[in-house]
Design an enzyme around this catalytic site. Structure first.
Site, PDB file in Angstrom:
ATOM      1  N   TYR A   5       4.216 144.654  36.018  1.00 34.90           N
ATOM      2  CA  TYR A   5       3.021 144.936  35.210  1.00 34.90           C
ATOM      3  C   TYR A   5       2.729 143.765  34.268  1.00 34.90           C
ATOM      4  O   TYR A   5       1.589 143.274  34.199  1.00 34.90           O
ATOM      5  CB  TYR A   5       3.241 146.225  34.410  1.00 34.90           C
ATOM      6  CG  TYR A   5       2.214 146.469  33.328  1.00 34.90           C
ATOM      7  CD1 TYR A   5       0.956 146.975  33.623  1.00 34.90           C
ATOM      8  CD2 TYR A   5       2.515 146.193  31.979  1.00 34.90           C
ATOM      9  CE1 TYR A   5       0.008 147.193  32.616  1.00 34.90           C
ATOM     10  CE2 TYR A   5       1.581 146.417  30.975  1.00 34.90           C
ATOM     11  CZ  TYR A   5       0.331 146.912  31.297  1.00 34.90           C
ATOM     12  OH  TYR A   5      -0.591 147.125  30.299  1.00 34.90           O
ATOM     13  N   LYS A  24      -0.574 141.350  34.271  1.00 37.34           N
ATOM     14  CA  LYS A  24      -1.415 141.223  33.073  1.00 37.34           C
ATOM     15  C   LYS A  24      -1.510 139.767  32.613  1.00 37.34           C
ATOM     16  O   LYS A  24      -2.528 139.343  32.077  1.00 37.34           O
ATOM     17  CB  LYS A  24      -0.865 142.087  31.938  1.00 37.34           C
ATOM     18  CG  LYS A  24      -1.230 143.556  32.053  1.00 37.34           C
ATOM     19  CD  LYS A  24      -2.704 143.800  31.705  1.00 37.34           C
ATOM     20  CE  LYS A  24      -3.049 145.265  31.704  1.00 37.34           C
ATOM     21  NZ  LYS A  24      -4.463 145.544  31.448  1.00 37.34           N
ATOM     22  N   THR A  48      -1.866 142.569  26.850  1.00 38.73           N
ATOM     23  CA  THR A  48      -0.793 143.444  26.357  1.00 38.73           C
ATOM     24  C   THR A  48       0.397 142.678  25.793  1.00 38.73           C
ATOM     25  O   THR A  48       0.742 141.586  26.275  1.00 38.73           O
ATOM     26  CB  THR A  48      -0.289 144.345  27.507  1.00 38.73           C
ATOM     27  OG1 THR A  48       0.951 144.954  27.115  1.00 38.73           O
ATOM     28  CG2 THR A  48      -0.048 143.581  28.791  1.00 38.73           C
ATOM     29  N   GLU A  55       3.261 143.390  26.487  1.00 37.23           N
ATOM     30  CA  GLU A  55       4.245 143.283  27.584  1.00 37.23           C
ATOM     31  C   GLU A  55       4.313 141.848  28.112  1.00 37.23           C
ATOM     32  O   GLU A  55       5.284 141.469  28.756  1.00 37.23           O
ATOM     33  CB  GLU A  55       3.889 144.238  28.722  1.00 37.23           C
ATOM     34  CG  GLU A  55       4.310 145.671  28.478  1.00 37.23           C
ATOM     35  CD  GLU A  55       5.825 145.856  28.433  1.00 37.23           C
ATOM     36  OE1 GLU A  55       6.479 145.538  29.434  1.00 37.23           O
ATOM     37  OE2 GLU A  55       6.338 146.313  27.410  1.00 37.23           O
TER      38      GLU A  55
HETATM   39  P1  NAP Z   1      -4.490 154.520  30.979  1.00 42.88           P
HETATM   40  O1  NAP Z   1      -4.609 155.727  30.104  1.00 42.88           O
HETATM   41  O2  NAP Z   1      -3.390 154.451  31.976  1.00 42.88           O
HETATM   42  O3  NAP Z   1      -5.903 154.373  31.744  1.00 42.88           O
HETATM   43  C1  NAP Z   1      -6.035 153.535  32.862  1.00 42.88           C
HETATM   44  C2  NAP Z   1      -7.436 153.679  33.411  1.00 42.88           C
HETATM   45  O4  NAP Z   1      -7.580 152.820  34.559  1.00 42.88           O
HETATM   46  C3  NAP Z   1      -7.804 155.088  33.896  1.00 42.88           C
HETATM   47  O5  NAP Z   1      -9.160 155.349  33.570  1.00 42.88           O
HETATM   48  C4  NAP Z   1      -7.650 154.977  35.396  1.00 42.88           C
HETATM   49  O6  NAP Z   1      -8.438 155.896  36.122  1.00 42.88           O
HETATM   50  C5  NAP Z   1      -8.171 153.563  35.610  1.00 42.88           C
HETATM   51  N1  NAP Z   1      -7.814 152.999  36.905  1.00 42.88           N
HETATM   52  C6  NAP Z   1      -6.586 152.974  37.486  1.00 42.88           C
HETATM   53  N2  NAP Z   1      -6.662 152.388  38.704  1.00 42.88           N
HETATM   54  C7  NAP Z   1      -7.968 152.056  38.885  1.00 42.88           C
HETATM   55  C8  NAP Z   1      -8.667 151.446  39.951  1.00 42.88           C
HETATM   56  N3  NAP Z   1      -8.052 151.048  41.073  1.00 42.88           N
HETATM   57  N4  NAP Z   1     -10.005 151.253  39.811  1.00 42.88           N
HETATM   58  C9  NAP Z   1     -10.644 151.658  38.681  1.00 42.88           C
HETATM   59  N5  NAP Z   1     -10.038 152.240  37.647  1.00 42.88           N
HETATM   60  C10 NAP Z   1      -8.702 152.446  37.742  1.00 42.88           C
HETATM   61  O7  NAP Z   1      -4.383 153.206  30.080  1.00 42.88           O
HETATM   62  P2  NAP Z   1      -4.702 153.004  28.506  1.00 42.88           P
HETATM   63  O8  NAP Z   1      -3.487 153.327  27.738  1.00 42.88           O
HETATM   64  O9  NAP Z   1      -5.989 153.622  28.200  1.00 42.88           O
HETATM   65  O10 NAP Z   1      -4.848 151.420  28.436  1.00 42.88           O
HETATM   66  C11 NAP Z   1      -6.090 150.785  28.668  1.00 42.88           C
HETATM   67  C12 NAP Z   1      -5.849 149.349  29.104  1.00 42.88           C
HETATM   68  O11 NAP Z   1      -5.143 148.646  28.083  1.00 42.88           O
HETATM   69  C13 NAP Z   1      -5.002 149.216  30.364  1.00 42.88           C
HETATM   70  O12 NAP Z   1      -5.461 148.067  31.050  1.00 42.88           O
HETATM   71  C14 NAP Z   1      -3.600 148.968  29.829  1.00 42.88           C
HETATM   72  O13 NAP Z   1      -2.841 148.265  30.782  1.00 42.88           O
HETATM   73  C15 NAP Z   1      -3.917 148.134  28.600  1.00 42.88           C
HETATM   74  N6  NAP Z   1      -2.980 148.233  27.497  1.00 42.88           N
HETATM   75  C16 NAP Z   1      -2.583 149.448  27.032  1.00 42.88           C
HETATM   76  C17 NAP Z   1      -1.753 149.511  25.923  1.00 42.88           C
HETATM   77  C18 NAP Z   1      -1.321 150.829  25.353  1.00 42.88           C
HETATM   78  O14 NAP Z   1      -0.344 150.840  24.587  1.00 42.88           O
HETATM   79  N7  NAP Z   1      -2.014 151.920  25.638  1.00 42.88           N
HETATM   80  C19 NAP Z   1      -1.333 148.318  25.294  1.00 42.88           C
HETATM   81  C20 NAP Z   1      -1.792 147.110  25.782  1.00 42.88           C
HETATM   82  C21 NAP Z   1      -2.628 147.059  26.865  1.00 42.88           C
HETATM   83  P3  NAP Z   1      -7.901 157.404  36.432  1.00 42.88           P
HETATM   84  O15 NAP Z   1      -8.028 158.145  35.127  1.00 42.88           O
HETATM   85  O16 NAP Z   1      -8.850 157.896  37.460  1.00 42.88           O
HETATM   86  O17 NAP Z   1      -6.490 157.272  36.905  1.00 42.88           O
HETATM   87  O1  F7E Z   2       7.988 152.855  26.986  1.00 45.44           O
HETATM   88  C1  F7E Z   2      11.611 153.370  26.522  1.00 45.44           C
HETATM   89  C2  F7E Z   2      11.149 152.384  27.578  1.00 45.44           C
HETATM   90  O2  F7E Z   2       6.526 153.709  28.806  1.00 45.44           O
HETATM   91  C3  F7E Z   2       8.336 152.441  25.682  1.00 45.44           C
HETATM   92  C4  F7E Z   2       2.013 150.780  28.239  1.00 45.44           C
HETATM   93  O3  F7E Z   2       0.875 151.310  27.605  1.00 45.44           O
HETATM   94  O4  F7E Z   2       2.734 149.724  26.218  1.00 45.44           O
HETATM   95  C5  F7E Z   2       3.130 150.630  27.229  1.00 45.44           C
HETATM   96  O5  F7E Z   2       4.293 150.158  27.902  1.00 45.44           O
HETATM   97  C6  F7E Z   2       9.838 152.224  25.581  1.00 45.44           C
HETATM   98  C7  F7E Z   2      10.433 151.379  26.698  1.00 45.44           C
HETATM   99  O6  F7E Z   2       5.620 152.079  27.079  1.00 45.44           O
HETATM  100  C8  F7E Z   2      11.917 156.572  28.190  1.00 45.44           C
HETATM  101  O7  F7E Z   2      12.264 151.877  28.300  1.00 45.44           O
HETATM  102  C9  F7E Z   2      13.135 155.338  26.892  1.00 45.44           C
HETATM  103  O8  F7E Z   2      11.354 150.482  26.146  1.00 45.44           O
HETATM  104  O9  F7E Z   2       6.031 154.374  26.422  1.00 45.44           O
HETATM  105  P1  F7E Z   2       6.501 153.345  27.373  1.00 45.44           P
HETATM  106  P2  F7E Z   2       5.777 150.527  27.446  1.00 45.44           P
HETATM  107  O10 F7E Z   2       6.663 150.312  28.601  1.00 45.44           O
HETATM  108  O11 F7E Z   2       6.125 149.818  26.189  1.00 45.44           O
HETATM  109  C10 F7E Z   2       2.410 148.398  26.671  1.00 45.44           C
HETATM  110  C11 F7E Z   2       1.977 147.597  25.471  1.00 45.44           C
HETATM  111  C12 F7E Z   2       1.457 148.396  27.797  1.00 45.44           C
HETATM  112  O12 F7E Z   2       0.662 147.474  27.947  1.00 45.44           O
HETATM  113  C13 F7E Z   2       1.655 149.423  28.851  1.00 45.44           C
HETATM  114  O13 F7E Z   2       0.476 149.589  29.622  1.00 45.44           O
HETATM  115  O14 F7E Z   2      10.469 153.489  25.669  1.00 45.44           O
HETATM  116  N1  F7E Z   2      11.955 154.683  27.076  1.00 45.44           N
HETATM  117  N2  F7E Z   2      13.144 156.483  27.577  1.00 45.44           N
HETATM  118  C14 F7E Z   2      11.186 155.432  27.869  1.00 45.44           C
HETATM  119  N3  F7E Z   2       9.930 155.226  28.316  1.00 45.44           N
HETATM  120  C15 F7E Z   2       9.385 156.174  29.106  1.00 45.44           C
HETATM  121  N4  F7E Z   2       8.114 156.007  29.555  1.00 45.44           N
HETATM  122  N5  F7E Z   2      10.071 157.311  29.463  1.00 45.44           N
HETATM  123  C16 F7E Z   2      11.348 157.562  29.043  1.00 45.44           C
HETATM  124  O15 F7E Z   2      11.950 158.578  29.382  1.00 45.44           O
END
Ligand code: NAP
Ligand code: F7E
Length: 323
Positions: A150, A154, A126, A128
């Site tokens: 987090y 990661k 990520t 992050e």
């Molecule tokens: P998500 O919607 O939060 O999905 C997370 C998945 O992990 C869900 O299927 C959840 O199951 C499962 N999980 C949680 N705890 C677990 C455990 N203890 N054992 C087995 N499975 C478990 O995340 P996403 O947005 O699809 O992201 C996919 C991956 O990419 C994650 O690793 C995230 O950190 C990473 N990532 C995401 C982004 C982004 O912007 N979306 C960017 C960079 C990296 P349940 O549905 O049962 O809770």
């Molecule tokens: O926040 C600001 C917050 O929670 C984005 C995950 O998928 O992407 C995700 O992480 C921004 C931050 O995503 C609110 O402070 C303001 O600056 O949508 P977010 P994230 O933290 O960037 C990365 C790449 C991952 O890997 C992660 O798994 O938005 N913000 N006000 C807020 N964010 C939230 N959630 N809620 C608010 O009310």
């Protein structure tokens, strides 16, 4: 021969889109599914694939369950997408985040090493990990500086992926993905929180939207585009690490304006800044440089932010109207 894939996190946003992509390519798709007391299959159902994937009980915190799932699936490709993925929660549950998001990846890598080291492995890294950014545009050579438990978890998983590639010659790749969103995004993430609120306000079911730091900037893309990059990484002869991003950055405020403007509402009539949503440490700005993925994988982000937010608002209006 039909290829087989095992996806951890199959019930999450990316897991659902990746499962759909792989099924379309003729893969047998297996998912490691952690036991939950309530239904977690809504995304697979929305994509119409809940009966096409084969679920295997297992948890990232339980190595033996991963070994059993990997043996049962006979997977050629393993995608480790499972995680406690919400940055905010990682401050209130840092140890769970370390165990699932960090050590969970070690468990999957160990299962691959022990059961079938010829299988290909993908780690969901990520942006992050860049956190307090050390370069204006972040690429594969930019030093990391995570800003949340987090991001730290990661980073461990990322370096372990690199280490297993170098130590055991695993075909282990890490995709450093910048934020990617969709109508299947979890409601706690800011884009979906906004599009759901805009739909509710438009339909008279909510009055205000409470947010934290709206000056933060993110490089947002569409999850459907990003899962293609995951698959492409595992089709390469050599494993490697790739930044996956759009190359554009936008403030949370500007992203909100797209959503409010789309339905003819004025953001200033509804937005309330609430200190409860500020984080102990913030990632102020992210901007990815996907040049390597463009050149080596032939991958580019196809969906513009405006299109993405409009798609999400429309999906939420449909959902809220039916509820
Ligand atoms: P998500 O919607 O939060 O999905 C997370 C998945 O992990 C869900 O299927 C959840 O199951 C499962 N999980 C949680 N705890 C677990 C455990 N203890 N054992 C087995 N499975 C478990 O995340 P996403 O947005 O699809 O992201 C996919 C991956 O990419 C994650 O690793 C995230 O950190 C990473 N990532 C995401 C982004 C982004 O912007 N979306 C960017 C960079 C990296 P349940 O549905 O049962 O809770
Ligand atoms: O926040 C600001 C917050 O929670 C984005 C995950 O998928 O992407 C995700 O992480 C921004 C931050 O995503 C609110 O402070 C303001 O600056 O949508 P977010 P994230 O933290 O960037 C990365 C790449 C991952 O890997 C992660 O798994 O938005 N913000 N006000 C807020 N964010 C939230 N959630 N809620 C608010 O009310």
């Amino acid at each position: 021969m039909t290829k087989s894939a095992l996806i951890t996190g199959i019930t999450g946003q990316d897991g659902a889109y990746l499962a759909k992509l792989l099924l379309g390519k003729g893969y047998a798709v297996f998912g490691l599914n952690a036991r939950r007391s309530s239904d977690n299959l809504w995304r697979l159902r929305e994509l119409g694939i809940d009966n096409d994937v084969q679920m295997i009980d297992g948890d990232l915190a339980d190595l033996s369950s991963i070994i059993r799932a990997f043996q049962a699936s006979k997977a050629d490709e393993v995608y480790n997408l499972g995680a406690q993925s919400f940055v905010g929660t990682s401050w209130t549950q840092p140890l769970l985040t370390a165990n699932v998001t960090g050590v969970g990846a070690a468990n999957v890598l160990e299962a691959v090493r022990l059961v079938n080291p010829d299988a290909r492995f993908y780690q969901a890294s990520t942006s992050e990990m860049f956190g307090l950014i050390q370069a204006e545009r972040q690429n594969e050579n930019t030093p990391f500086y995570p800003r949340s438990p987090y991001g730290v978890a990661k980073l461990y998983a990322h370096w372990l992926t690199v280490n297993y590639r170098e130590s055991f010659k695993l075909h282990a790749s890490s995709g450093i993905l910048f934020n990617h969103e969709s109508p299947l995004r979890g409601i706690e993430f800011v884009t979906r929180k906004v599009t759901d609120a805009v739909a509710r306000i438009k339909l008279g079911k909510q009055k205000e939207l409470r947010l934290g730091n709206i000056d933060a900037k993110r490089d947002w893309g569409f999850a459907g585009d990003y899962v293609e990059a995951m698959w492409l990484m595992l089709q390469q002869d050599k494993p490697d690490d790739y930044v996956i991003a759009t190359g554009k950055t936008t403030t949370v405020r500007e992203m909100c304006e797209i959503a409010f403007n789309h339905v003819g509402l004025n953001i200033n009539d509804h937005l309330v800044i609430d200190p409860a949503f500020f984080r102990p440490a913030e990632v102020d700005i992210l901007l990815g440089d996907p040049a390597k993925a463009n050149a080596k994988l032939g991958w580019t982000a196809k969906t513009q932010l405006e299109q993405l937010i409009v798609m999400m608002v429309e999906a939420d209006i449909t959902r809220v109207s039916k509820a």
